[in-house]
Design an enzyme around this catalytic site. Structure first.
Site, mmCIF file in Angstrom:
data_model
loop_
_atom_site.group_PDB
_atom_site.id
_atom_site.type_symbol
_atom_site.label_atom_id
_atom_site.label_comp_id
_atom_site.label_asym_id
_atom_site.label_seq_id
_atom_site.Cartn_x
_atom_site.Cartn_y
_atom_site.Cartn_z
ATOM 1 C CD GLN A 13 13.073 -4.393 5.033
ATOM 2 O OE1 GLN A 13 12.267 -4.528 4.138
ATOM 3 N NE2 GLN A 13 13.716 -3.254 5.243
ATOM 4 C CD GLU A 127 11.464 11.430 6.723
ATOM 5 O OE1 GLU A 127 11.585 10.802 5.664
ATOM 6 O OE2 GLU A 127 10.601 12.314 6.883
ATOM 7 C CE1 TYR A 149 12.142 6.481 11.914
ATOM 8 C CE2 TYR A 149 12.784 7.867 10.073
ATOM 9 C CZ TYR A 149 12.909 6.700 10.781
ATOM 10 O OH TYR A 149 13.820 5.757 10.386
ATOM 11 C CG ASN A 178 13.036 5.396 1.549
ATOM 12 O OD1 ASN A 178 13.704 6.390 1.808
ATOM 13 N ND2 ASN A 178 11.726 5.363 1.675
ATOM 14 N N GLY A 185 7.404 -4.221 6.267
ATOM 15 C CA GLY A 185 6.128 -4.065 6.974
ATOM 16 C C GLY A 185 5.093 -3.404 6.074
ATOM 17 C CB VAL A 189 4.490 3.605 -0.021
ATOM 18 C CG1 VAL A 189 5.851 3.750 -0.688
ATOM 19 C CG2 VAL A 189 3.382 3.896 -0.999
ATOM 20 N NE ARG A 295 4.141 9.729 5.214
ATOM 21 C CZ ARG A 295 5.178 8.950 4.917
ATOM 22 N NH1 ARG A 295 6.394 9.437 4.927
ATOM 23 N NH2 ARG A 295 4.986 7.689 4.695
ATOM 24 N N PRO A 296 1.625 15.860 6.272
ATOM 25 C CG PRO A 296 1.132 16.593 8.426
ATOM 26 C CD PRO A 296 0.850 15.499 7.462
HETATM 27 N N1 GDD Z 1 3.279 4.659 3.773
HETATM 28 C C1 GDD Z 1 2.646 5.240 2.725
HETATM 29 N N2 GDD Z 1 1.352 4.911 2.438
HETATM 30 N N3 GDD Z 1 3.343 6.141 1.982
HETATM 31 C C2 GDD Z 1 2.708 6.685 0.915
HETATM 32 C C3 GDD Z 1 1.393 6.378 0.566
HETATM 33 C C4 GDD Z 1 0.666 5.454 1.381
HETATM 34 O O1 GDD Z 1 -0.495 5.129 1.129
HETATM 35 N N4 GDD Z 1 1.072 7.072 -0.553
HETATM 36 C C5 GDD Z 1 2.137 7.785 -0.895
HETATM 37 N N5 GDD Z 1 3.151 7.576 -0.007
HETATM 38 C C6 GDD Z 1 4.466 8.219 -0.034
HETATM 39 C C7 GDD Z 1 4.835 8.895 1.278
HETATM 40 O O2 GDD Z 1 4.181 10.161 1.384
HETATM 41 C C8 GDD Z 1 6.359 8.995 1.097
HETATM 42 O O3 GDD Z 1 6.654 10.150 0.349
HETATM 43 C C9 GDD Z 1 6.735 7.763 0.285
HETATM 44 O O4 GDD Z 1 5.467 7.237 -0.203
HETATM 45 C C10 GDD Z 1 7.450 6.680 1.068
HETATM 46 O O5 GDD Z 1 6.751 6.420 2.261
HETATM 47 P P1 GDD Z 1 7.148 5.191 3.227
HETATM 48 O O6 GDD Z 1 7.219 3.937 2.455
HETATM 49 O O7 GDD Z 1 6.220 5.243 4.396
HETATM 50 O O8 GDD Z 1 8.660 5.496 3.640
HETATM 51 P P2 GDD Z 1 9.394 6.820 4.160
HETATM 52 O O9 GDD Z 1 10.231 7.352 3.037
HETATM 53 O O10 GDD Z 1 8.464 7.754 4.805
HETATM 54 O O11 GDD Z 1 10.334 6.238 5.301
HETATM 55 C C11 GDD Z 1 11.095 5.039 5.137
HETATM 56 O O12 GDD Z 1 12.398 5.323 4.720
HETATM 57 C C12 GDD Z 1 13.190 6.035 5.660
HETATM 58 C C13 GDD Z 1 14.566 6.260 5.032
HETATM 59 O O13 GDD Z 1 15.280 5.083 4.960
HETATM 60 C C14 GDD Z 1 11.064 4.297 6.469
HETATM 61 O O14 GDD Z 1 11.620 3.016 6.278
HETATM 62 C C15 GDD Z 1 11.882 5.015 7.514
HETATM 63 O O15 GDD Z 1 11.981 4.195 8.691
HETATM 64 C C16 GDD Z 1 13.288 5.230 6.936
HETATM 65 O O16 GDD Z 1 14.111 5.873 7.876
#
Ligand code: GDD
Length: 340
Positions: A13, A127, A149, A178, A185, A189, A295-296
């Site tokens: 992205q 993170e 991570y 975020n 991708g 979430v 997630r833990p």
């Molecule tokens: N992926 C996912 N899938 N997350 C979920 C879900 C699900 O079904 N349900 C709830 N969540 C919650 C996760 O537990 C987390 O608290 C939040 O949604 C965001 O998850 P993600 O979108 O996977 O992003 P992230 O915060 O863990 O990480 C992203 O942001 C970081 C900070 O910029 C990623 O882009 C990382 O690469 C980035 O560094």
């Protein structure tokens, strides 16, 4: 003579937005990907994509990185390549370390040894801070990572600092909170929610299953953050900057906004694993909770203080959450209708 930039991980992205910005600014853009699959770059305008010099290189291997950096003598390297899913890092810590720790170490060391005039920008992450303790997280907040991570991003931040200090390199970290977009991708979430909302709006009978919907995130628009990192790179002296909106929203709020935009209003019942979101009109369950998506060590909340970027770079996030959710929905609608 145009500036020569290398973008690692150009196929994601952020690579799409960054290459578009750099090509518009007149840069000669080189990019490396982990496979010959174009990835997100398939969405890039053809005339922009044609200007990018693409190569497949494994960043975890030192020799090809040495050759690339030594032959390229780039003015700027944007190191975006990473295993970027926090959830995946929990089950695949080794792969995450190889990509994120070895990758950065190889790039930084090659620059140090083969092309020390090259500016290096590392994309760090909120993170690395772990849970929000109080207020907001800034460049001065101590790292306290809670996931493999996050550990790799804390490592990267410290390595970049050490190389800047000890070898006098122009090396800096953009601490990105975020950041989402229509090109996100589907392992993340926001994209997962949007895909499901659009399928449901189109008559699909699925239920959107999520994990911790009470987690809160500081979500911004990826295009704005990539603008910010180019401004950071243009500075004479290297320094680290946080890019964030300072606004906190829960996953649950994101779900509600997305459903509202397609004309569906949700009402919630239950708690914990029994919590459900129902369509107020039909009473059908559209959202439920599944343990496997928890997630833990999940971070309950992150919120960034980007005042340094605002004061020193004049950077502000331009695209509001509501606006980019609409962009994501429009893009997904077009994508799903092109497949049907
Ligand atoms: N992926 C996912 N899938 N997350 C979920 C879900 C699900 O079904 N349900 C709830 N969540 C919650 C996760 O537990 C987390 O608290 C939040 O949604 C965001 O998850 P993600 O979108 O996977 O992003 P992230 O915060 O863990 O990480 C992203 O942001 C970081 C900070 O910029 C990623 O882009 C990382 O690469 C980035 O560094």
């Amino acid at each position: 003579m145009s500036n020569k930039a290398l973008i690692t991980g150009i196929g994601g992205q952020d690579g799409l937005f960054l290459s578009r910005i750099l090509i518009e600014k007149g840069y000669e853009v080189h990019g490396i990907t982990k496979s010959s699959d174009l990835g997100t770059l398939a969405h890039l305008e053809e005339d922009v994509r044609d200007k990018i010099e693409l190569r497949v290189v494994n960043i975890a291997e030192k020799a090809p990185i040495d050759t690339l950096i030594s032959e390229g003598q780039f003015d700027q390297v944007y190191h975006l390549a990473a295993q970027s899913s926090v959830a995946r890092s929990i089950n695949h810590p080794r792969e995450t370390i190889e990509s994120n720790v070895l990758g950065l170490t190889n790039i930084a060391t090659s620059i140090r040894d083969k092309s020390p005039q090259t500016k290096l920008l590392f994309t760090g992450s909120s993170e690395m801070f772990g849970d929000l303790v109080d207020g907001q997280q800034s460049e001065l907040t101590a790292p306290n990572p809670q996931s493999p991570y996050g550990l790799t991003k804390a490592f990267g931040f410290q390595l970049v600092n050490a190389y800047r200090k000890h070898y006098g390199l122009w090396a800096a970290t953009a601490i990105l909170f975020n950041h989402e977009s229509e090109y996100r991708g589907e392992q993340f979430v926001t994209k997962k929610i949007i895909q499901s909302v659009v399928r449901i709006a189109n008559g699909g009978d699925e239920t959107l299953s999520l994990g911790n919907i009470h987690a809160q995130r500081d979500w911004g628009y990826a295009g704005d953050y990539m603008e910010g990192i180019t401004q950071m790179m243009e500075r004479e002296s290297p320094d680290d900057y946080v890019f964030a909106t300072g606004q906190l929203h829960s996953v649950k709020e994101f779900v509600e906004i997305a459903f509202n935009k397609v004309g569906i209003k949700l009402e919630w019942t239950g708690e914990g694993l029994a919590e459900e979101g129902r369509d107020t009109e039909t009473q059908r369950t559209l959202v439920n909770i599944e343990k496997r998506f928890y997630r833990p060590g999940d971070i309950a909340g992150t919120c960034g203080d980007a005042s340094k970027a605002r004061e020193q770079l004049g950077w502000v996030p331009k695209t509001a959450l509501d606006e980019f959710i609409s962009k994501m929905i429009d893009h997904e609608r077009a994508n799903q209708s092109s497949k049907s």
